[in-house]
Write an enzyme that holds these catalytic residues in place. Structure first.
Site, short mmCIF file in Angstrom:
data_model
loop_
_atom_site.label_atom_id
_atom_site.label_comp_id
_atom_site.label_asym_id
_atom_site.label_seq_id
_atom_site.Cartn_x
_atom_site.Cartn_y
_atom_site.Cartn_z
N TYR A 52 -6.49 28.53 15.29
CA TYR A 52 -6.70 28.24 13.86
C TYR A 52 -6.73 26.75 13.66
O TYR A 52 -5.84 26.03 14.13
CB TYR A 52 -5.59 28.86 13.00
CG TYR A 52 -6.18 29.86 12.03
CD1 TYR A 52 -7.07 29.44 11.05
CD2 TYR A 52 -5.92 31.22 12.15
CE1 TYR A 52 -7.68 30.35 10.21
CE2 TYR A 52 -6.53 32.13 11.31
CZ TYR A 52 -7.42 31.69 10.34
OH TYR A 52 -8.02 32.59 9.51
N GLU A 54 -7.95 25.02 10.45
CA GLU A 54 -8.41 24.64 9.10
C GLU A 54 -8.22 23.14 8.92
O GLU A 54 -7.20 22.57 9.30
CB GLU A 54 -7.61 25.40 8.04
CG GLU A 54 -8.05 26.85 7.93
CD GLU A 54 -7.25 27.63 6.89
OE1 GLU A 54 -6.20 27.12 6.43
OE2 GLU A 54 -7.67 28.74 6.55
N ASP A 198 -33.91 21.46 4.62
CA ASP A 198 -33.36 22.61 5.34
C ASP A 198 -34.28 22.85 6.54
O ASP A 198 -35.32 23.50 6.43
CB ASP A 198 -33.33 23.82 4.41
CG ASP A 198 -32.85 25.09 5.10
OD1 ASP A 198 -32.69 25.07 6.34
OD2 ASP A 198 -32.64 26.09 4.40
N THR A 224 -29.69 25.66 10.98
CA THR A 224 -29.03 26.64 11.84
C THR A 224 -29.10 26.09 13.27
O THR A 224 -29.91 25.20 13.56
CB THR A 224 -29.76 28.00 11.82
OG1 THR A 224 -31.14 27.76 12.12
CG2 THR A 224 -29.66 28.67 10.47
N LYS A 227 -31.94 28.97 16.11
CA LYS A 227 -33.39 29.21 16.09
C LYS A 227 -34.05 28.33 17.15
O LYS A 227 -33.73 28.49 18.32
CB LYS A 227 -33.92 29.01 14.67
CG LYS A 227 -33.29 30.02 13.69
CD LYS A 227 -33.78 29.89 12.26
CE LYS A 227 -33.06 30.86 11.35
NZ LYS A 227 -33.43 30.68 9.93
N ARG A 233 -25.20 31.24 17.23
CA ARG A 233 -25.45 31.56 15.83
C ARG A 233 -24.51 30.72 14.97
O ARG A 233 -23.29 30.82 15.08
CB ARG A 233 -25.17 33.06 15.64
CG ARG A 233 -25.66 33.69 14.37
CD ARG A 233 -25.90 35.17 14.59
NE ARG A 233 -27.09 35.33 15.41
CZ ARG A 233 -28.34 35.27 14.93
NH1 ARG A 233 -28.56 35.11 13.65
NH2 ARG A 233 -29.37 35.38 15.73
C1 LIG Z 1 -32.76 31.09 8.82
C2 LIG Z 1 -32.75 30.20 7.64
C3 LIG Z 1 -31.57 29.97 6.91
C4 LIG Z 1 -30.30 30.79 7.00
O1 LIG Z 1 -29.75 31.10 8.12
P1 LIG Z 1 -28.63 32.24 8.28
O2 LIG Z 1 -27.86 31.73 9.43
O3 LIG Z 1 -29.39 33.51 8.54
O4 LIG Z 1 -27.83 32.32 7.03
C5 LIG Z 1 -31.60 29.01 5.91
N1 LIG Z 1 -32.72 28.33 5.64
C6 LIG Z 1 -33.87 28.54 6.29
C7 LIG Z 1 -35.08 27.73 5.93
C8 LIG Z 1 -33.92 29.49 7.31
O5 LIG Z 1 -35.08 29.72 7.93
#
Ligand SMILES: *Cc1c(COP(=O)(O)O)cnc(C)c1O
Length: 417
Positions: A52, A54, A198, A224, A227, A233
């Site tokens: 933990y 935090e 993003d 993220t 990807k 993840r």
């Molecule tokens: C995949 C994605 C997210 C969110 O990712 P999660 O981990 O599934 O919540 C946010 N913004 C964009 C543009 C994405 O493609």
């Protein structure tokens, strides 16, 4: 690696093995997926899950964090270096939670932001009415141009000057073209908005030098890590502005999360290390090369591509354009039966309902990790075309599934597992 799991919980063990076989035998064309390397899986499975912690390095709410502090600091330093930015928070559990925390840092309830329409490639968190982003804030969506199906920066500028949003969001889930962050910076400056990038989908391309850099232009960046970045993840938040750092940290913890996933933080650190290696640049370039070849081949089968092609890792195919009665749902289901895993998608100004869609979205990050190159992209396009010529011929789909397996057998996945 799984001896104890096999002994103590054969049911879960069997499911992990089944999923491994599924991943080995099918063609992973989902643009947001990848195969994390063994070192990332190992860090994710480490004893760091027991702690933990935090708070943040040096300011924890629990004792015993001297090692975790080093893990998180290492991840932070690597993330900053990888994207050339001055601040990083590596605790967000997912892209959506990163966006939640970032919005909290930049806006108050009821403030207005602009994001791309969901049915044109924006993400749920970019203002969908079923998501917190569309419920807590006022959303003024922008759209792609009806003719080119690309972003029209002049039109977005005009809209932004009228709307005067607090935040402009760019970076998408289903946009096959380069995002010009410099043009968005100019728009944000002109209307006095913060620029929020993003980069969840294209982070690996940016890190690997296959897409324009984001660091010099953004106020806040989220991505993220699972990807194109090919890590565990999870997600991170970056900024160059000292003024945002405190608010973002607070937005993550205690604003929206409790304890960080320290084993995932370690796996993120491994992912950032990998992404700084010269091989990762080769990987990012190959993702784009593969996507270009795959796009040309699919086009030559008579399908219309949204925006006419791709600059990045993904291709949006208008399967309805073929005129053979296909839609996104029919195509996705037939392709799945043939072992070709991808997702249906709306296309700009779609006339089909979102659950059906006129499009199929495919991407090359996972197959490129697996080692497939240009010549295999031609093979994939052939299998794709044959499947969609016979979407309800079960025997044909089963035969194609066998061909897919033979192709994938040539590129072993996780041989050590
Ligand atoms: C995949 C994605 C997210 C969110 O990712 P999660 O981990 O599934 O919540 C946010 N913004 C964009 C543009 C994405 O493609």
């Amino acid at each position: 690696m799984f001896d104890n799991l096999k002994k103590k919980d054969p049911a879960v063990y069997e499911l992990t093995q089944k999923e491994l076989q599924r991943q080995r035998n099918t063609l992973a064309l989902i643009a947001s997926e990848n195969y994390a390397p063994m070192e990332v899986l190992e860090a994710s499975a480490s004893v760091l899950t027991n702690k933990y912690s935090e708070g943040y390095p040096g300011k924890r709410y629990y004792a015993g964090n001297e090692v975790i502090d080093q893990v998180e600091t290492l991840a932070i330093e690597r993330a900053k270096k990888l994207f050339g930015m001055g601040y990083a928070n590596v605790q967000p559990h997912s892209g959506s939670s990163a966006n939640f925390a970032a919005y909290r840092a930049l806006m108050k309830e009821g403030d207005t932001f602009m994001g791309l329409r969901l049915d044109q490639g924006g993400h749920l968190t970019h203002g969908s009415p079923v998501n917190f982003s569309g419920q807590i804030y006022k959303v003024e969506s922008y759209a792609v141009d009806k003719e080119t199906e690309m972003l029209d920066y002049d039109a977005i500028m005009k809209q932004a000057l009228q709307v005067k949003p607090k935040v402009i969001v760019c970076g998408y889930t289903a946009y096959p073209r380069t995002v010009y962050f410099d043009k968005f910076r100019a728009i944000a400056d002109a209307c006095g908005a913060f620029l929020f990038c993003d980069i969840a989908h294209i982070a690996g391309l940016i890190a690997g030098g296959a897409h324009m850099q984001v660091g010099p232009y953004a106020d806040v960046v989220t991505t993220t890590t699972h990807k194109t970045l090919r890590g565990p993840r999870g997600a991170i938040i970056l900024s160059n502005k000292e003024e945002h750092a405190k608010a973002i940290d607070k937005g993550v913890f205690p604003g929206s999360q409790g304890g960080p996933l320290d084993h995932i933080t370690a796996a993120k650190a491994v992912c950032f290390h990998n992404a700084m290696q010269p091989e990762f640049r080769t990987y990012a370039a190959q993702i784009v090369k593969n996507a270009k070849v795959l796009a040309e081949e699919v086009q030559s089968l008579g399908f219309r591509l949204v925006s006419g092609g791709t600059d990045n890792h993904l291709i949006l195919i208008d399967v309805k354009s073929k005129g053979t009665g296909l839609n996104g749902k029919i195509a996705q289901d037939a392709l799945e039966k043939a072992g070709i895993i991808c997702n249906k998608n709306t296309i700009p100004y779609d006339t089909e309902k979102p659950f059906v869609g006129s499009g199929i979205r495919i991407g090359t990050p996972a197959v490129t990790t697996r080692g497939l190159k240009e010549s295999e992209m031609k093979e994939i396009a052939r299998l794709f075309g044959k499947t969609l010529e016979h979407p309800s011929d079960e025997a044909m789909l089963a035969k194609i599934k066998g061909e897919v397996k033979s192709l994938m057998d040539r590129f072993p996945l996780y041989p050590e597992l």
